[in-house]
Design a protein around this motif. Structure first.
Motif, mmCIF file in Angstrom:
data_model
loop_
_atom_site.group_PDB
_atom_site.id
_atom_site.type_symbol
_atom_site.label_atom_id
_atom_site.label_comp_id
_atom_site.label_asym_id
_atom_site.label_seq_id
_atom_site.Cartn_x
_atom_site.Cartn_y
_atom_site.Cartn_z
ATOM 1 N N ARG A 1 -7.093 12.720 6.478
ATOM 2 C CA ARG A 1 -7.653 13.626 7.527
ATOM 3 C C ARG A 1 -6.637 14.707 8.174
ATOM 4 O O ARG A 1 -6.715 15.674 8.396
ATOM 5 C CB ARG A 1 -8.450 12.822 8.644
ATOM 6 C CG ARG A 1 -9.790 12.445 8.355
ATOM 7 C CD ARG A 1 -10.449 11.937 9.498
ATOM 8 N NE ARG A 1 -10.088 11.065 10.207
ATOM 9 C CZ ARG A 1 -9.751 11.514 11.669
ATOM 10 N NH1 ARG A 1 -10.005 12.379 12.069
ATOM 11 N NH2 ARG A 1 -9.143 10.600 12.487
ATOM 12 N N VAL A 2 -5.323 14.119 8.312
ATOM 13 C CA VAL A 2 -4.337 14.565 9.003
ATOM 14 C C VAL A 2 -3.372 15.437 7.950
ATOM 15 O O VAL A 2 -3.073 16.284 8.177
ATOM 16 C CB VAL A 2 -3.569 13.635 9.864
ATOM 17 C CG1 VAL A 2 -2.202 14.208 10.773
ATOM 18 C CG2 VAL A 2 -4.336 12.917 10.931
ATOM 19 N N MET A 3 -2.939 14.644 6.969
ATOM 20 C CA MET A 3 -2.091 14.999 5.939
ATOM 21 C C MET A 3 -2.723 15.768 4.948
ATOM 22 O O MET A 3 -2.060 16.440 4.144
ATOM 23 C CB MET A 3 -1.099 14.210 5.692
ATOM 24 C CG MET A 3 -0.315 13.598 6.758
ATOM 25 S SD MET A 3 0.808 14.870 7.547
ATOM 26 C CE MET A 3 1.668 15.251 6.493
ATOM 27 N N GLU A 4 -3.897 15.794 4.882
ATOM 28 C CA GLU A 4 -4.831 16.151 3.693
ATOM 29 C C GLU A 4 -4.177 15.944 2.347
ATOM 30 O O GLU A 4 -4.027 16.518 1.470
ATOM 31 C CB GLU A 4 -4.839 17.661 3.740
ATOM 32 C CG GLU A 4 -5.729 18.266 5.190
ATOM 33 C CD GLU A 4 -5.754 19.777 5.254
ATOM 34 O OE1 GLU A 4 -5.567 20.535 4.390
ATOM 35 O OE2 GLU A 4 -6.403 19.985 6.174
ATOM 36 N N ILE A 5 -3.957 14.571 2.287
ATOM 37 C CA ILE A 5 -3.539 14.088 1.107
ATOM 38 C C ILE A 5 -4.602 13.238 0.011
ATOM 39 O O ILE A 5 -5.248 12.309 0.802
ATOM 40 C CB ILE A 5 -2.210 13.001 1.352
ATOM 41 C CG1 ILE A 5 -1.256 13.870 1.711
ATOM 42 C CG2 ILE A 5 -1.638 12.339 -0.135
ATOM 43 C CD1 ILE A 5 -0.096 12.922 2.341
ATOM 44 N N ASP A 6 -4.881 13.601 -0.886
ATOM 45 C CA ASP A 6 -6.045 12.999 -1.763
ATOM 46 C C ASP A 6 -5.616 11.674 -2.531
ATOM 47 O O ASP A 6 -6.391 11.019 -3.260
ATOM 48 C CB ASP A 6 -6.630 14.019 -2.642
ATOM 49 C CG ASP A 6 -7.561 15.001 -1.684
ATOM 50 O OD1 ASP A 6 -7.954 14.636 -0.676
ATOM 51 O OD2 ASP A 6 -7.476 16.289 -2.179
ATOM 52 N N THR A 7 -4.200 11.379 -2.708
ATOM 53 C CA THR A 7 -4.067 10.499 -3.357
ATOM 54 C C THR A 7 -3.190 9.465 -2.555
ATOM 55 O O THR A 7 -3.072 9.807 -1.236
ATOM 56 C CB THR A 7 -2.486 10.942 -4.597
ATOM 57 O OG1 THR A 7 -1.597 11.621 -3.231
ATOM 58 C CG2 THR A 7 -2.824 12.102 -5.480
ATOM 59 N N PRO A 8 -3.076 8.125 -3.236
ATOM 60 C CA PRO A 8 -2.665 7.128 -2.288
ATOM 61 C C PRO A 8 -1.345 7.327 -1.761
ATOM 62 O O PRO A 8 -0.323 7.897 -2.306
ATOM 63 C CB PRO A 8 -2.463 5.705 -3.208
ATOM 64 C CG PRO A 8 -3.505 6.330 -4.627
ATOM 65 C CD PRO A 8 -3.459 7.724 -4.567
ATOM 66 N N LEU A 9 -1.231 6.847 -0.261
ATOM 67 C CA LEU A 9 -0.186 6.944 0.116
ATOM 68 C C LEU A 9 1.089 5.941 -0.106
ATOM 69 O O LEU A 9 0.649 4.797 -0.630
ATOM 70 C CB LEU A 9 -0.099 6.700 1.906
ATOM 71 C CG LEU A 9 -0.986 7.663 2.730
ATOM 72 C CD1 LEU A 9 -1.341 7.038 3.953
ATOM 73 C CD2 LEU A 9 -0.179 9.119 2.425
ATOM 74 N N PRO A 10 2.331 6.542 -0.356
ATOM 75 C CA PRO A 10 3.335 5.727 -0.945
ATOM 76 C C PRO A 10 3.610 4.347 0.172
ATOM 77 O O PRO A 10 3.754 4.783 1.596
ATOM 78 C CB PRO A 10 4.504 6.456 -0.936
ATOM 79 C CG PRO A 10 4.498 7.532 -0.165
ATOM 80 C CD PRO A 10 2.966 7.720 -0.003
ATOM 81 N N VAL A 11 3.455 3.186 -0.278
ATOM 82 C CA VAL A 11 3.994 2.313 0.861
ATOM 83 C C VAL A 11 5.496 2.220 1.175
ATOM 84 O O VAL A 11 5.622 1.568 2.353
ATOM 85 C CB VAL A 11 3.669 0.907 -0.205
ATOM 86 C CG1 VAL A 11 5.148 0.453 -0.816
ATOM 87 C CG2 VAL A 11 3.641 -0.399 1.074
ATOM 88 N N SER A 12 6.311 3.054 0.726
ATOM 89 C CA SER A 12 7.751 3.322 1.467
ATOM 90 C C SER A 12 7.680 3.753 2.845
ATOM 91 O O SER A 12 8.673 3.229 3.396
ATOM 92 C CB SER A 12 8.499 4.180 0.361
ATOM 93 O OG SER A 12 7.894 5.436 0.250
ATOM 94 N N MET A 13 6.573 4.453 3.037
ATOM 95 C CA MET A 13 6.618 4.886 4.500
ATOM 96 C C MET A 13 6.233 3.785 5.513
ATOM 97 O O MET A 13 6.544 3.948 6.586
ATOM 98 C CB MET A 13 5.313 5.834 4.790
ATOM 99 C CG MET A 13 3.956 5.180 4.617
ATOM 100 S SD MET A 13 2.583 6.325 4.697
ATOM 101 C CE MET A 13 2.344 6.670 6.255
ATOM 102 N N PHE A 14 6.399 2.548 5.125
ATOM 103 C CA PHE A 14 6.078 1.308 5.830
ATOM 104 C C PHE A 14 7.405 0.770 5.991
ATOM 105 O O PHE A 14 7.437 -0.479 6.609
ATOM 106 C CB PHE A 14 4.873 0.587 5.496
ATOM 107 C CG PHE A 14 3.487 1.233 5.818
ATOM 108 C CD1 PHE A 14 2.887 1.336 6.735
ATOM 109 C CD2 PHE A 14 2.955 1.756 4.515
ATOM 110 C CE1 PHE A 14 1.734 2.003 7.000
ATOM 111 C CE2 PHE A 14 1.671 2.490 5.081
ATOM 112 C CZ PHE A 14 1.174 2.534 6.013
#
Length: 127
Positions: free
Chosen positions: A85-98
């Motif tokens: 919804r916010v970033m308009e990314i349709d692919t899985p988020l990278p776990v590296s962000m955590f």
């Protein structure tokens, strides 16, 4: 799964770190982050009880709360919603962000990665 609001997430994070906690103890742990009154914490806990996000019991004559939403699943839903919804990314988020998070340990990070990679597509979510 219902995605908690930012203030609900703050209370859940306190309960994921330590539980059960009284409303006063929860308020003390989130006071600097939320900068609101004790009555606001109590009202938010009441709404969270209604939504089954937390449960309430009595311990030594004091009402205490415990998270009912599982941490990793809730964080995955929150991250997925943010990405979509916010970033308009349709692919899985990278776990590296955590990586480096104080909220999840290595095992939880691995579970979070699996959940994010296996998240159903929007078409499947609506079914």
């Amino acid at each position: 799964m219902s995605i908690p609001s930012m203030s609900e997430l703050s209370l859940l994070k306190a309960l994921w770190k330590e539980h059960p906690l009284s409303a006063r103890e929860i308020h003390e742990r989130v006071a600097s982050e939320l900068d609101w009154s004790f009555s606001s914490t109590r009202k938010t806990l009441e709404r969270m009880l209604d939504k089954a996000m937390v449960s309430q019991s009595s311990r030594h004559g004091v009402l205490v709360y415990q998270a009912e939403l599982e941490k990793v699943g809730t964080l995955a839903a929150f991250a997925h919603d943010f990405g979509r919804r916010v970033m308009e990314i349709d692919t899985p988020l990278p776990v590296s962000m955590f990586t480096g998070s104080k909220l999840v340990d290595k095992n939880e990070l691995d579970a979070l990665e699996r959940l994010l990679q296996d998240w159903p597509t929007d078409a499947q979510e609506g079914q």
